[in-house]
Scaffold this motif. Sequence first.
Motif, short mmCIF file in Angstrom:
data_model
loop_
_atom_site.label_atom_id
_atom_site.label_comp_id
_atom_site.label_asym_id
_atom_site.label_seq_id
_atom_site.Cartn_x
_atom_site.Cartn_y
_atom_site.Cartn_z
N ALA A 14 3.88 -7.29 -7.07
CA ALA A 14 3.24 -7.53 -8.37
C ALA A 14 1.99 -8.40 -8.27
O ALA A 14 1.24 -8.50 -9.25
CB ALA A 14 4.24 -8.18 -9.32
N GLN A 47 4.23 0.13 -11.42
CA GLN A 47 4.86 -0.58 -10.30
C GLN A 47 6.32 -0.15 -10.14
O GLN A 47 6.86 -0.24 -9.05
CB GLN A 47 4.79 -2.09 -10.50
CG GLN A 47 3.42 -2.66 -10.35
CD GLN A 47 2.91 -2.72 -8.92
OE1 GLN A 47 3.05 -1.79 -8.15
NE2 GLN A 47 2.29 -3.82 -8.57
N SER A 114 -0.72 -0.06 -7.67
CA SER A 114 0.65 0.37 -7.36
C SER A 114 0.74 1.25 -6.12
O SER A 114 1.83 1.70 -5.76
CB SER A 114 1.27 1.07 -8.56
OG SER A 114 0.58 2.26 -8.87
N ALA A 117 3.07 -0.24 -3.87
CA ALA A 117 4.45 -0.02 -4.31
C ALA A 117 4.96 1.36 -3.88
O ALA A 117 6.14 1.52 -3.57
CB ALA A 117 4.56 -0.19 -5.82
N THR A 143 7.37 -7.31 -12.60
CA THR A 143 5.94 -7.03 -12.78
C THR A 143 5.52 -7.28 -14.22
O THR A 143 4.46 -7.86 -14.48
CB THR A 143 5.61 -5.59 -12.37
OG1 THR A 143 5.96 -5.39 -11.01
CG2 THR A 143 4.13 -5.28 -12.56
#
Length: 183
Positions: A14, A47, A114, A117, A143
């Motif tokens: 995050a 995310q 992201s 992620a 997040t």
Amino acid sequence: MTIFTLILLSIGLAMDAFAVSISEGVAVKRLRIKQALTVAITFSVFQAFMPLLGFILGRSIYNLVHNYSNIIASILLIGIGLKMLYEAYQEEQCERDGKCELNYNLILLAIATSIDALAAGFSLAFTKHLNILFSVTIIGFITFIICFSGVYIGNKANKFLNTKAEFFGAFVLIILGIKNFFI
């Protein structure tokens, strides 16, 4: 994966969204809760979705590479962390030199922040004893809290924290990657 490790991973992932949230807060003269919610929801959805997508892709090739899963996960986490360090350094130089280009499209920013992620989700596919739906819920929730706070912090603290948050996130991911390598 322990809940503590999942929380650390969530915080690490995050941090780039947090940095962008801070810059969104800096850009707003008179902040309203709707603006902070829009930023936080947008980043948290991406995310959470990207690790799920990465997990699905990773599981699809799991049988081909499962003997090397710890090594692959470690390399991905360390690589993501190093990439975040590089980007934070570039952004810090950009701000110092005064030659930054701002991108105001929130969806594009959410996708860009992201990507890490997605790669983390890919590495999660090789993690034993993992509930992916619980994991992405925690990633999205953390997040949301971090980005919502980031908008307000940015609005109050101006540009002080921007790249420092990315450096912190990068170090967390590198440490998790090193830890995963030895498990």
